[in-house]
Design a protein around this motif. Structure first.
Motif, mmCIF file in Angstrom:
data_model
loop_
_atom_site.group_PDB
_atom_site.id
_atom_site.type_symbol
_atom_site.label_atom_id
_atom_site.label_comp_id
_atom_site.label_asym_id
_atom_site.label_seq_id
_atom_site.Cartn_x
_atom_site.Cartn_y
_atom_site.Cartn_z
ATOM 1 N N GLU A 174 0.952 -1.174 -0.003
ATOM 2 C CA GLU A 174 0.055 0.061 -0.073
ATOM 3 C C GLU A 174 0.896 1.241 -0.114
ATOM 4 O O GLU A 174 1.832 1.225 0.459
ATOM 5 N N GLU B 278 -5.621 0.509 -1.221
ATOM 6 C CA GLU B 278 -6.012 0.676 -2.574
ATOM 7 C C GLU B 278 -6.268 -0.684 -3.311
ATOM 8 O O GLU B 278 -7.260 -0.519 -4.254
ATOM 9 N N THR C 276 -10.194 3.446 -5.296
ATOM 10 C CA THR C 276 -10.317 4.415 -4.513
ATOM 11 C C THR C 276 -11.369 4.161 -3.690
ATOM 12 O O THR C 276 -12.448 3.481 -3.933
#
Length: 252
Positions: free
Chosen positions: A223, A231, A247
């Motif tokens: 991440e 994510e 997102t």
């Protein structure tokens, strides 16, 4: 014949050198375990707060008070699940958390613990998303009460417009109107409910057992930002779907 390059460029050493470094890391891991035990002891020693309001929730069985949701147990864990009124689907990170629940519910019950999720969305919207995800755990709606606001996981447009809300026990920059959390309650023999503990932000990782295994691997979480990561996470029925958004809500 060609071979794929390694995913990660990393030092390669002899077994003896690996063992020496592994034993040094083990000492840190053992200290972390002891520190976790000390913190858990202090957590159990926290004073409690008597709830003056017995919140009424919408449930598939009709309106139920908080004191009626303990399923015969003395302890109740609540996931503050981010699903606001009118949302097409629940938060993908909260969904990742919830994916762990059904398999552990029987073990929690053996420790006198009931579990449920609470969201501010109307019950029909909760039921629709719950059916899509195939979950069996109890999930109720706080749409008609102030439970979410009183526990600082739902915020008005006016609050978020100011750029900061009271979340995770301090003023926090947050633009979304829903946030994740976990709260614990105790019910005594007279039916009185006490708030014993809440955790927010990255504290909710206690629900994410998959992370504990991921953290053992060479790539780890992969991440970009450990504060607002995840994510890679999708709803479990959206992995492989190129249109699924990368997102989503994170944990502050």
């Amino acid at each position: 014949m060609t071979t794929n390059p390694p995913l990660i460029s990393h030092p390669v050493v002899t077994r003896d050198r690996w063992l020496a470094q592994r034993k040094a890391l083990l000492a840190q891991e053992k200290e972390l375990t002891r520190q976790r035990d000390r913190v858990a002891s202090e957590r159990r020693a926290l004073p409690w707060v008597k709830l003056e309001q017995d919140y009424v929730f919408d449930t598939p069985q009709g309106p139920r008070r908080l004191s009626e949701l303990f399923q015969g147990k003395r302890q109740l864990l609540v996931q503050h699940f981010m699903l606001g009124p009118g949302w097409e689907q629940g938060c993908k990170s909260c969904s990742f958390m919830a994916d762990h629940l059904d398999s552990i519910a029987i073990h929690l019950a053996q420790r006198d613990i009931a579990w449920l999720a609470v969201s501010r969305a109307p019950l029909a919207e909760i039921q629709r998303f719950r059916e899509r995800m195939g979950w069996k755990f109890d999930w109720v709606s706080s749409h008609g009460n102030d439970f979410n606001r009183d526990f600082h996981v739902s915020f008005s447009p006016e609050e978020t417009a100011r750029g900061e809300v009271f979340y995770n026990f301090h003023m926090t920059p947050l633009s979304q109107q829903e946030a994740p959390g976990i709260s614990c309650f105790w019910r005594d023999d007279d039916g009185q409910v006490f708030h014993t503990y809440s955790t927010f932000g990255r504290g909710v990782e206690v629900m994410m057992g998959a992370y504990s295994l991921i953290d053992l691997t060479p790539k780890g979480r992969d991440e970009q930002d450990m504060s607002y990561g995840m994510e890679w996470v999708r709803h479990h029925d959206r992995y492989g779907d190129a249109a699924a958004p990368a997102t989503g809500c994170g944990c502050a």
